[in-house]
Design a protein around this motif. Structure first.
Motif, PDB file in Angstrom:
ATOM      1  N   UNK A  78      56.464  42.524  34.432  1.00  0.00           N
ATOM      2  CA  UNK A  78      55.644  43.525  33.842  1.00  0.00           C
ATOM      3  C   UNK A  78      54.796  43.973  35.048  1.00  0.00           C
ATOM      4  N   UNK A  79      54.630  43.219  36.042  1.00  0.00           N
ATOM      5  CA  UNK A  79      53.513  43.561  37.158  1.00  0.00           C
ATOM      6  C   UNK A  79      52.176  43.266  36.929  1.00  0.00           C
ATOM      7  N   UNK A  80      51.327  43.576  37.930  1.00  0.00           N
ATOM      8  CA  UNK A  80      50.139  43.082  37.785  1.00  0.00           C
ATOM      9  C   UNK A  80      49.064  43.723  36.496  1.00  0.00           C
ATOM     10  N   UNK A  81      49.546  44.826  35.755  1.00  0.00           N
ATOM     11  CA  UNK A  81      48.670  45.535  34.885  1.00  0.00           C
ATOM     12  C   UNK A  81      48.490  44.587  33.788  1.00  0.00           C
ATOM     13  N   UNK A  82      49.564  43.924  33.345  1.00  0.00           N
ATOM     14  CA  UNK A  82      49.586  42.969  32.094  1.00  0.00           C
ATOM     15  C   UNK A  82      48.300  41.848  32.339  1.00  0.00           C
ATOM     16  N   UNK A  83      48.549  41.144  33.811  1.00  0.00           N
ATOM     17  CA  UNK A  83      47.407  40.166  33.854  1.00  0.00           C
ATOM     18  C   UNK A  83      46.101  40.835  34.018  1.00  0.00           C
ATOM     19  N   UNK A  84      45.888  41.856  34.413  1.00  0.00           N
ATOM     20  CA  UNK A  84      44.699  42.630  34.634  1.00  0.00           C
ATOM     21  C   UNK A  84      44.167  42.511  33.150  1.00  0.00           C
ATOM     22  N   UNK A  85      44.708  43.011  32.103  1.00  0.00           N
ATOM     23  CA  UNK A  85      44.266  43.400  30.987  1.00  0.00           C
ATOM     24  C   UNK A  85      44.212  41.834  30.210  1.00  0.00           C
ATOM     25  N   UNK A  86      45.003  40.988  30.707  1.00  0.00           N
ATOM     26  CA  UNK A  86      44.688  39.729  29.912  1.00  0.00           C
ATOM     27  C   UNK A  86      43.417  38.935  30.616  1.00  0.00           C
ATOM     28  N   UNK A  87      43.176  39.240  31.870  1.00  0.00           N
ATOM     29  CA  UNK A  87      41.854  38.800  32.369  1.00  0.00           C
ATOM     30  C   UNK A  87      40.661  39.230  31.563  1.00  0.00           C
ATOM     31  N   UNK A  88      40.859  40.683  31.342  1.00  0.00           N
ATOM     32  CA  UNK A  88      39.577  41.522  30.703  1.00  0.00           C
ATOM     33  C   UNK A  88      39.456  40.774  29.308  1.00  0.00           C
TER      34      UNK A  88
END
Length: 169
Positions: free
Chosen positions: A40-50
């Protein structure tokens, strides 16, 4: 709702939402969780961090679910749910993963979903019981979803699921 069983790679499923057997940190990990984050790439991790910084500072509780965009996956959403570790939680928590994922799917308007076999990898849940619980819960939970596919990576688990499906139907 139509419940299906397929053998394959869940990260390749063209559905509205892919369900992730996540760990409570939501930061990725091994198995299905790591594969979904990588594909899925970095977008998933960024939202998970939020999500960790706002709604889930202590992590996503076992049995609950939350959605994020799917990034580069061929789906619109990823629904993250945390299954119980075998021996540390009862089966109702595993059932709750499927129910909570369907509730989140209804909230976001997802009608087609791909599910992994939650908790049956490194969390050690016996595969036959995990399959029975998945099929029973998906088949009996009221939802607006029209299709749920249990996507199994290896042939042996797929074959077992077909056997179990005959006894559950």
């Amino acid at each position: 709702m139509d419940v299906r069983i397929e053998q394959g790679d869940i990260t390749q499923c063209r559905v509205d939402a892919i369900v992730n057997a996540a760990n409570s940190s939501l930061m990725g990990g091994g198995g299905v969780d790591g594969a979904i984050h990588r594909a899925g790439g970095p977008q998933i991790l960024a939202v998970c961090r939020e999500l960790r910084a706002s709604r889930f500072p202590d992590g996503l509780p076992t049995g609950q679910a939350v959605a994020t965009p799917a990034g580069e996956l061929p789906a619109r959403w990823v629904i993250h749910t945390v299954g119980p570790v075998y021996g540390r939680g009862d089966g109702s928590l595993l059932d709750s993963c499927y129910r909570s994922s369907l509730e989140v799917a209804d909230e976001i308007g997802a009608r087609t979903l791909a599910f992994p076999l939650i908790s049956a990898g490194v969390y050690g849940w016996p595969k036959q019981d995990a399959i029975e619980r998945a099929l029973r819960t998906l088949g009996s939970t009221p939802t607006e979803a029209t299709e749920a596919t249990l996507v199994l990576f290896d042939r042996a688990t797929y074959d077992l699921a077909l056997e179990v499906q005959q006894s559950v139907d």
